[in-house]
Design a protein around this motif. Structure first.
Motif, PDB file in Angstrom:
ATOM      1  N   LYS A  60       0.819  -1.209   0.000  1.00  0.00           N
ATOM      2  CA  LYS A  60       0.000   0.000   0.000  1.00  0.00           C
ATOM      3  C   LYS A  60       0.854   1.261   0.000  1.00  0.00           C
ATOM      4  CE  LYS A  60      -4.041  -2.047   2.263  1.00  0.00           C
ATOM      5  NZ  LYS A  60      -4.959  -1.987   3.426  1.00  0.00           N
ATOM      6  N   THR A  63       2.461   4.312  -3.969  1.00  0.00           N
ATOM      7  CA  THR A  63       1.369   5.182  -4.403  1.00  0.00           C
ATOM      8  C   THR A  63       1.649   5.878  -5.717  1.00  0.00           C
ATOM      9  OG1 THR A  63       2.292   7.054  -3.186  1.00  0.00           O
ATOM     10  CG2 THR A  63       0.752   5.618  -1.999  1.00  0.00           C
ATOM     11  N   LYS A 130       0.017  -0.782  -9.551  1.00  0.00           N
ATOM     12  CA  LYS A 130      -0.204  -0.075  -8.289  1.00  0.00           C
ATOM     13  C   LYS A 130       0.206   1.387  -8.376  1.00  0.00           C
ATOM     14  CE  LYS A 130      -0.948   0.467  -3.859  1.00  0.00           C
ATOM     15  NZ  LYS A 130      -2.335   0.559  -3.338  1.00  0.00           N
ATOM     16  N   THR A 131       1.277   1.687  -9.094  1.00  0.00           N
ATOM     17  CA  THR A 131       1.832   3.034  -9.104  1.00  0.00           C
ATOM     18  C   THR A 131       1.544   3.829 -10.368  1.00  0.00           C
ATOM     19  OG1 THR A 131       3.933   2.316 -10.069  1.00  0.00           O
ATOM     20  CG2 THR A 131       3.737   2.217  -7.655  1.00  0.00           C
TER      21      THR A 131
END
Length: 331
Positions: A60, A63, A130-131
């Protein structure tokens, strides 16, 4: 009966555990080939591939808002990721504001490198998803081969920006030739022979495909990857440490804690194209261990457990021949 790993491979694991205490004080983007990226599919369940990826601070934490692209660390033959990276780049890179993840390769990278490469390809895919950013990769020893295989044959290769290999047997090594001479060795060792079908497939055509910056750092005093010229990548930025610092003693394991190597890695990660030796600190050759390196945090009990785990993985991957090429990699 559990088969014991050969003495020379036991020495590799033990040496990595105590390494830190023994440390002494531009290429332009290449055009993408018509066959790149590849379209290989995973043979390992994605749930298993996903479980092998971990990130500094947790997934998580990725980012896509950092000042630099996320970095994936890929470990070498016979050692777990923490033994390879926890005392050097795993903590040093976050200190330089990098998001960092690492992958645990199956059987501590003693099995089929083609299978291990699926873990790297999937990690690239997850980190990019995710990024929203491209991914930089730092691999040591065999850990430089899996990313190259993933880049060449898997769709996620298009999500890579920088590839940095440290002491990688890009064209095989005579050490693997000798280790397989009696007809019995780990699958990965068979694949790292100078005459291996795996090596031939990896280097067929363009050795550095795609618009990726390839930096390849190696040492003439590397005792495991010989002859030293086999480490060079056609089309990449190849840096022999002794060309930067004549006479500098950096062996196969030293390189992951070496200051000059570190500055070259940081340069590659923070500039377009490959690393440039003219941009590292002028006093780099006078430094020994890299900034942020510590002694490997393993006591005698942990070392013994590591040897036992290594022995189990070694036994499970011993074979009398090189694994066959995956269908997608055959000519």
């Amino acid at each position: 009966m559990r088969v014991e790993p050969p003495t020379y491979m036991r020495r590799v694991l033990i040496a990595l555990c105590v390494l830190a205490s023994a440390l002494t004080p531009a290429v332009s983007a290449r055009a993408e080939g018509s066959s790149w990226p590849g379209h290989a599919h995973y043979s390992v369940p994605t749930s298993k591939l996903d479980a092998a990826l971990a990130c500094h601070g947790g997934l998580k934490h990725l980012t896509g808002t950092g000042t630099s692209q996320p970095v994936l660390l890929v470990h070498g033959t016979g050692v777990p990721r923490d033994l390879n990276w926890s005392w050097n780049y795993w903590n040093a890179l976050p200190q330089q504001h990098f998001d960092v993840c690492w992958i645990q390769l199956p059987q501590n990278a003693l099995g089929d490198i083609q299978i291990a490469s699926e873990y790297v390809a999937r990690a690239i895919q997850i980190m990019h998803r995710k990024t929203g950013e491209k991914i930089d990769i730092l691999g040591h020893s065999q850990g430089g081969l899996e990313p190259r295989w993933a880049i060449k044959f898997f769709p996620s290769g298009r999500f890579v920006d920088d590839y940095i290999g440290l002491a990688s047997p890009n064209h095989g090594t005579l050490d693997a030739d000798a280790a397989t001479a009696d007809g019995s060795a780990n699958a990965a060792v068979w694949q790292m022979r100078t005459s291996a079908r795996f090596i031939a497939a990896l280097n067929a055509g363009d050795e550095t495909p795609g618009g990726i910056s390839y930096t390849n750092i190696y040492s003439e005093s590397d005792e495991l990857i010989q002859p030293v010229g086999t480490q060079a990548l056609d089309g990449g930025t190849n840096i022999l440490l002794q060309d930067v610092c004549p006479g500098r003693a950096v062996d196969h394991l030293d390189i992951v804690g070496d200051a000059v190597t570190y500055y070259l890695v940081i340069d590659a990660l923070t500039h377009p194209g490959g690393a440039q030796t003219t941009r590292i600190p002028t006093d780099a050759c006078q430094q020994g261990p890299m900034p942020g390196a510590t002694a490997p945090p393993f006591d005698a009990g942990a070392i013994q457990q590591g040897l036992q785990d290594f022995g189990n993985a070694w036994s499970a991957t011993v074979t009398d021949r090189e694994p066959p090429l995956m269908r997608y990699a055959r000519p």
